[in-house]
Design an enzyme around this catalytic site. Structure first.
Site, mmCIF file in Angstrom:
data_model
loop_
_atom_site.group_PDB
_atom_site.id
_atom_site.type_symbol
_atom_site.label_atom_id
_atom_site.label_comp_id
_atom_site.label_asym_id
_atom_site.label_seq_id
_atom_site.Cartn_x
_atom_site.Cartn_y
_atom_site.Cartn_z
ATOM 1 N N ASP A 52 0.926 -1.251 -0.278
ATOM 2 C CA ASP A 52 -0.090 0.020 -0.108
ATOM 3 C C ASP A 52 0.998 1.164 -0.119
ATOM 4 O OD1 ASP A 52 0.967 0.046 2.566
ATOM 5 O OD2 ASP A 52 -1.333 -0.112 3.363
ATOM 6 N N SER A 53 2.263 1.064 -0.011
ATOM 7 C CA SER A 53 3.157 2.309 -0.211
ATOM 8 C C SER A 53 3.056 2.852 -1.643
ATOM 9 C CB SER A 53 4.558 1.622 -0.046
ATOM 10 O OG SER A 53 4.735 0.590 -0.627
ATOM 11 N N ASP A 91 -1.179 -5.978 -0.198
ATOM 12 C CA ASP A 91 -1.439 -5.477 1.160
ATOM 13 C C ASP A 91 -2.936 -5.410 1.049
ATOM 14 O OD1 ASP A 91 0.728 -5.176 2.781
ATOM 15 O OD2 ASP A 91 1.579 -3.194 1.780
ATOM 16 N N LYS A 121 -1.477 -9.513 2.816
ATOM 17 C CA LYS A 121 -0.654 -9.093 4.198
ATOM 18 C C LYS A 121 -1.805 -8.155 4.745
ATOM 19 C CE LYS A 121 3.030 -6.474 4.173
ATOM 20 N NZ LYS A 121 2.416 -5.071 4.904
ATOM 21 N N GLU A 123 -2.000 -5.592 8.742
ATOM 22 C CA GLU A 123 -1.243 -4.918 9.735
ATOM 23 C C GLU A 123 -1.873 -5.237 11.067
ATOM 24 O OE1 GLU A 123 0.576 -1.112 7.096
ATOM 25 O OE2 GLU A 123 -0.672 -0.823 8.957
ATOM 26 N N GLU A 190 8.602 -3.984 11.214
ATOM 27 C CA GLU A 190 8.920 -2.713 10.657
ATOM 28 C C GLU A 190 9.528 -2.012 11.911
ATOM 29 O OE1 GLU A 190 7.357 0.921 7.873
ATOM 30 O OE2 GLU A 190 6.108 -0.984 8.022
#
Length: 272
Positions: A52-53, A91, A121, A123, A190
């Site tokens: 999602d970056s 993501d 993925k 978070e 991270e």
């Protein structure tokens, strides 16, 4: 099995587990488009993360929060068309899994069906466990993500190193064990202290991928635009720049503009 044969094997979630058991480090990079993914795959990267970056480096947003599920599916479809060997992970973006496990499953199913990616993925730890369990119950591989969780930036208000204090470090370790027990095949760690990154990696049997988590993790990931030097305003300690494409591209664009303005391009050999 020869080293050459092993290097040609398609990377699966089980292959990552094998790599951890054998002490082989896992190389992971992000990609958001066909051309970059094709080069990464041919170069031999083990895992490609459609992160999602993309919100930052492709769309210019300050945080990852605005990117949508449709946006992520678009980027992921572009990447999977290019990949023959690497494992492709996508993501789940902000708002598609937090607090609603049914929506989480629906989001993950859309990604798997529409992009042909290999895994998703998410978070977070204990707070998203219900969503993790529901997605896993459908047979969809899940990678966790602990430590600095950029989708929660408005909650924490800073991108500073996480889990420096003992209580937060202990929670992170508990969350890692919970994600492993739930059935996650791996996790990203991270921006946490290197000692904690090593401790978590030694405490779980599944692979850990670090970004600013030291060299004790089972692999590393970087944002491809950062490590290539396309984005030059972002310089955290953990980032190693392997090229200066910002400078190379600026020179190329400047030279092109000069040649067009002067009439030098196209020359006689560049015409029909």
């Amino acid at each position: 099995m020869s080293t050459q044969t092993a290097s040609l094997r398609p990377v699966t979630t089980y292959r990552l587990y094998e790599m951890k058991q054998h002490g082989e480090k896992i190389a992971m990079l992000t990609a958001y488009d066909y051309s970059t993914a094709r080069i990464l795959d041919a170069a031999g990267v083990d895992v490609i993360l459609v992160g999602d970056s993309a919100a930052n480096v492709m769309a210019g947003y300050e945080t990852t929060v605005p990117i949508t599920l449709d946006n992520m599916i678009y980027h992921a479809k572009s990447v999977t068309r290019a990949v023959k060997r690497a494992l492709v992970i996508v993501d789940l973006p902000f708002g598609t899994y937090q607090g609603n496990s049914k929506e989480a499953l629906a989001s993950a199913i859309r990604i798997m069906k529409e992009t042909e990616a290999d895994a998703v993925k998410l978070e977070g730890g204990e707070e998203i466990l219900e969503s993790v369990n529901r997605i896993l119950s459908a047979g969809i591989p899940v990678m966790g993500h602990l430590g600095l969780t950029p989708q929660s930036i408005h909650k924490f208000g800073t991108y500073a190193v996480r889990a420096r204090e003992e209580d937060e470090a202990e929670k992170l370790l508990r969350d890692a064990l919970l994600l492993e027990k739930a059935g996650c095949f791996g996790m990203v760690l991270e921006k946490i202290p290197a000692a904690l990154g090593r401790r978590v990696s030694e405490s779980v049997r599944i692979p850990t991928i670090g970004i600013g988590a030291g060299n004790g993790t089972d692999g590393q990931v970087l944002v491809v635009n950062d490590m290539l030097g396309i984005t030059n305003e972002f310089s955290p300690r953990f980032l190693r720049r392997y090229a200066d494409l910002h400078g190379i591209m600026t020179d190329a664009f400047t030279n092109y503009i000069t040649d067009v303005k002067s009439g030098d391009f196209p020359n006689d050999k560049e015409q029909y």
